[in-house]
Scaffold this motif. Sequence first.
Motif, PDB file in Angstrom:
ATOM      1  N   VAL A  88       0.860  -1.184   0.000  1.00  0.00           N
ATOM      2  CA  VAL A  88       0.000   0.000   0.000  1.00  0.00           C
ATOM      3  C   VAL A  88       0.898   1.237   0.000  1.00  0.00           C
ATOM      4  O   VAL A  88       1.907   1.298   0.708  1.00  0.00           O
ATOM      5  N   THR A  89       0.530   2.211  -0.819  1.00  0.00           N
ATOM      6  CA  THR A  89       1.299   3.448  -0.901  1.00  0.00           C
ATOM      7  C   THR A  89       0.486   4.599  -0.330  1.00  0.00           C
ATOM      8  O   THR A  89      -0.702   4.737  -0.635  1.00  0.00           O
ATOM      9  N   LEU A  90       1.129   5.393   0.518  1.00  0.00           N
ATOM     10  CA  LEU A  90       0.540   6.639   0.986  1.00  0.00           C
ATOM     11  C   LEU A  90       1.129   7.735   0.110  1.00  0.00           C
ATOM     12  O   LEU A  90       2.348   7.955   0.114  1.00  0.00           O
ATOM     13  N   ASP A  91       0.281   8.382  -0.681  1.00  0.00           N
ATOM     14  CA  ASP A  91       0.715   9.401  -1.629  1.00  0.00           C
ATOM     15  C   ASP A  91       0.449  10.781  -1.037  1.00  0.00           C
ATOM     16  O   ASP A  91      -0.707  11.225  -0.977  1.00  0.00           O
ATOM     17  N   PHE A  92       1.507  11.446  -0.618  1.00  0.00           N
ATOM     18  CA  PHE A  92       1.378  12.767   0.001  1.00  0.00           C
ATOM     19  C   PHE A  92       1.214  13.820  -1.086  1.00  0.00           C
ATOM     20  O   PHE A  92       1.934  13.829  -2.087  1.00  0.00           O
ATOM     21  N   MET A  93       0.242  14.717  -0.882  1.00  0.00           N
ATOM     22  CA  MET A  93      -0.069  15.753  -1.850  1.00  0.00           C
ATOM     23  C   MET A  93      -0.251  17.084  -1.120  1.00  0.00           C
ATOM     24  O   MET A  93      -0.933  17.143  -0.096  1.00  0.00           O
ATOM     25  N   ASP A  94       0.387  18.121  -1.651  1.00  0.00           N
ATOM     26  CA  ASP A  94       0.221  19.456  -1.064  1.00  0.00           C
ATOM     27  C   ASP A  94      -1.221  19.906  -1.181  1.00  0.00           C
ATOM     28  O   ASP A  94      -1.870  19.723  -2.217  1.00  0.00           O
ATOM     29  N   THR A  95      -1.707  20.492  -0.093  1.00  0.00           N
ATOM     30  CA  THR A  95      -3.068  20.992  -0.014  1.00  0.00           C
ATOM     31  C   THR A  95      -3.036  22.386   0.594  1.00  0.00           C
ATOM     32  O   THR A  95      -2.400  22.584   1.630  1.00  0.00           O
ATOM     33  N   ALA A  96      -3.687  23.319  -0.056  1.00  0.00           N
ATOM     34  CA  ALA A  96      -3.795  24.673   0.498  1.00  0.00           C
ATOM     35  C   ALA A  96      -4.964  24.710   1.466  1.00  0.00           C
ATOM     36  O   ALA A  96      -5.934  23.972   1.326  1.00  0.00           O
ATOM     37  N   GLY A  97      -4.853  25.545   2.476  1.00  0.00           N
ATOM     38  CA  GLY A  97      -5.953  25.701   3.414  1.00  0.00           C
ATOM     39  C   GLY A  97      -5.956  24.645   4.497  1.00  0.00           C
ATOM     40  O   GLY A  97      -4.971  23.940   4.718  1.00  0.00           O
ATOM     41  N   ALA A  98      -7.093  24.525   5.147  1.00  0.00           N
ATOM     42  CA  ALA A  98      -7.228  23.602   6.281  1.00  0.00           C
ATOM     43  C   ALA A  98      -7.192  22.154   5.808  1.00  0.00           C
ATOM     44  O   ALA A  98      -7.675  21.829   4.722  1.00  0.00           O
ATOM     45  N   ILE A  99      -6.618  21.303   6.646  1.00  0.00           N
ATOM     46  CA  ILE A  99      -6.564  19.871   6.378  1.00  0.00           C
ATOM     47  C   ILE A  99      -7.443  19.169   7.393  1.00  0.00           C
ATOM     48  O   ILE A  99      -7.331  19.411   8.597  1.00  0.00           O
ATOM     49  N   THR A 100      -8.325  18.317   6.906  1.00  0.00           N
ATOM     50  CA  THR A 100      -9.139  17.499   7.797  1.00  0.00           C
ATOM     51  C   THR A 100      -8.295  16.306   8.232  1.00  0.00           C
ATOM     52  O   THR A 100      -7.885  15.503   7.383  1.00  0.00           O
ATOM     53  N   PRO A 101      -7.988  16.200   9.525  1.00  0.00           N
ATOM     54  CA  PRO A 101      -7.146  15.090   9.976  1.00  0.00           C
ATOM     55  C   PRO A 101      -7.797  13.730   9.699  1.00  0.00           C
ATOM     56  O   PRO A 101      -8.997  13.553   9.871  1.00  0.00           O
ATOM     57  N   GLN A 102      -6.973  12.808   9.253  1.00  0.00           N
ATOM     58  CA  GLN A 102      -7.388  11.436   9.002  1.00  0.00           C
ATOM     59  C   GLN A 102      -6.649  10.521   9.980  1.00  0.00           C
ATOM     60  O   GLN A 102      -5.708  10.936  10.637  1.00  0.00           O
ATOM     61  N   HIS A 103      -7.062   9.269  10.015  1.00  0.00           N
ATOM     62  CA  HIS A 103      -6.447   8.271  10.896  1.00  0.00           C
ATOM     63  C   HIS A 103      -5.775   7.215  10.028  1.00  0.00           C
ATOM     64  O   HIS A 103      -6.383   6.681   9.107  1.00  0.00           O
ATOM     65  N   TYR A 104      -4.503   6.935  10.324  1.00  0.00           N
ATOM     66  CA  TYR A 104      -3.739   5.914   9.615  1.00  0.00           C
ATOM     67  C   TYR A 104      -3.137   4.977  10.656  1.00  0.00           C
ATOM     68  O   TYR A 104      -2.369   5.416  11.515  1.00  0.00           O
ATOM     69  N   ALA A 105      -3.509   3.702  10.593  1.00  0.00           N
ATOM     70  CA  ALA A 105      -3.049   2.704  11.565  1.00  0.00           C
ATOM     71  C   ALA A 105      -2.086   1.736  10.882  1.00  0.00           C
ATOM     72  O   ALA A 105      -2.362   1.267   9.774  1.00  0.00           O
ATOM     73  N   PHE A 106      -0.987   1.426  11.567  1.00  0.00           N
ATOM     74  CA  PHE A 106       0.047   0.561  11.026  1.00  0.00           C
ATOM     75  C   PHE A 106       0.238  -0.628  11.955  1.00  0.00           C
ATOM     76  O   PHE A 106       0.631  -0.469  13.116  1.00  0.00           O
ATOM     77  N   LEU A 107      -0.045  -1.815  11.437  1.00  0.00           N
ATOM     78  CA  LEU A 107       0.152  -3.052  12.170  1.00  0.00           C
ATOM     79  C   LEU A 107       1.634  -3.411  12.070  1.00  0.00           C
ATOM     80  O   LEU A 107       2.170  -3.535  10.966  1.00  0.00           O
ATOM     81  N   VAL A 108       2.285  -3.560  13.220  1.00  0.00           N
ATOM     82  CA  VAL A 108       3.727  -3.818  13.262  1.00  0.00           C
ATOM     83  C   VAL A 108       4.016  -4.979  14.207  1.00  0.00           C
ATOM     84  O   VAL A 108       3.193  -5.331  15.053  1.00  0.00           O
ATOM     85  N   SER A 109       5.194  -5.555  14.087  1.00  0.00           N
ATOM     86  CA  SER A 109       5.611  -6.620  14.997  1.00  0.00           C
ATOM     87  C   SER A 109       5.950  -6.012  16.362  1.00  0.00           C
ATOM     88  O   SER A 109       6.118  -4.793  16.498  1.00  0.00           O
ATOM     89  N   GLU A 110       6.087  -6.860  17.353  1.00  0.00           N
ATOM     90  CA  GLU A 110       6.486  -6.390  18.689  1.00  0.00           C
ATOM     91  C   GLU A 110       7.843  -5.686  18.631  1.00  0.00           C
ATOM     92  O   GLU A 110       8.037  -4.627  19.226  1.00  0.00           O
ATOM     93  N   ALA A 111       8.791  -6.279  17.899  1.00  0.00           N
ATOM     94  CA  ALA A 111      10.132  -5.675  17.800  1.00  0.00           C
ATOM     95  C   ALA A 111      10.068  -4.329  17.076  1.00  0.00           C
ATOM     96  O   ALA A 111      10.722  -3.360  17.488  1.00  0.00           O
ATOM     97  N   ASP A 112       9.277  -4.263  15.999  1.00  0.00           N
ATOM     98  CA  ASP A 112       9.146  -3.000  15.274  1.00  0.00           C
ATOM     99  C   ASP A 112       8.434  -1.947  16.127  1.00  0.00           C
ATOM    100  O   ASP A 112       8.765  -0.764  16.049  1.00  0.00           O
ATOM    101  N   PHE A 113       7.471  -2.377  16.941  1.00  0.00           N
ATOM    102  CA  PHE A 113       6.811  -1.434  17.845  1.00  0.00           C
ATOM    103  C   PHE A 113       7.862  -0.769  18.733  1.00  0.00           C
ATOM    104  O   PHE A 113       7.866   0.454  18.891  1.00  0.00           O
ATOM    105  N   ASP A 114       8.751  -1.571  19.309  1.00  0.00           N
ATOM    106  CA  ASP A 114       9.793  -1.020  20.187  1.00  0.00           C
ATOM    107  C   ASP A 114      10.640   0.014  19.447  1.00  0.00           C
ATOM    108  O   ASP A 114      10.926   1.090  19.975  1.00  0.00           O
ATOM    109  N   THR A 115      11.041  -0.310  18.224  1.00  0.00           N
ATOM    110  CA  THR A 115      11.894   0.587  17.435  1.00  0.00           C
ATOM    111  C   THR A 115      11.160   1.867  17.068  1.00  0.00           C
ATOM    112  O   THR A 115      11.694   2.970  17.228  1.00  0.00           O
ATOM    113  N   ILE A 116       9.940   1.733  16.581  1.00  0.00           N
ATOM    114  CA  ILE A 116       9.157   2.902  16.170  1.00  0.00           C
ATOM    115  C   ILE A 116       8.802   3.761  17.375  1.00  0.00           C
ATOM    116  O   ILE A 116       8.923   4.993  17.345  1.00  0.00           O
ATOM    117  N   PHE A 117       8.377   3.119  18.455  1.00  0.00           N
ATOM    118  CA  PHE A 117       8.009   3.865  19.654  1.00  0.00           C
ATOM    119  C   PHE A 117       9.217   4.621  20.222  1.00  0.00           C
ATOM    120  O   PHE A 117       9.083   5.746  20.698  1.00  0.00           O
TER     121      PHE A 117
END
Length: 127
Positions: A46-75
């Motif tokens: 899956v690709t998250l395609d970032f695009m410039d937007t003028a004005g207000a941005i409506t916040p969205q929610h993005y959840a990433f399922l990770v391994s226990e080891a990756d959780f430690d590293t990311i956290f």
Amino acid sequence: MTVELNHTIVSAHDKQASAQFLADILGLEVSPPYGPFIPVEIPNGVTLDFMDTAGAITPQHYAFLVSEADFDTIFARVQERGLTYWADPWHRQEGEINHNDGGRGAYFDDPDGHNLEILTRPYGSGS
């Protein structure tokens, strides 16, 4: 029938900075620009395609399922950057992580206010 999410567009005030933020936190790479987009590919394709937007941005929610080891590293990266994090999506349990379904999870915001989540167990998968 097979249906897979391929990509989604993420609104940003600075697409390069926002893409780099996500890539740095998750330990990923920013891909070369594609049209008006700066892509960050997640390991499941899956690709998250970032695009410039003028004005207000409506916040969205993005959840990433990770391994226990990756959780430690990311956290650890979240903490090293001094980012505020929460155990819940409503940002009520500041400075805590959750243990939903026998795993671990945390929420934090990106530079544009999108609510990012890392979790080690899918919802409904455990105790």
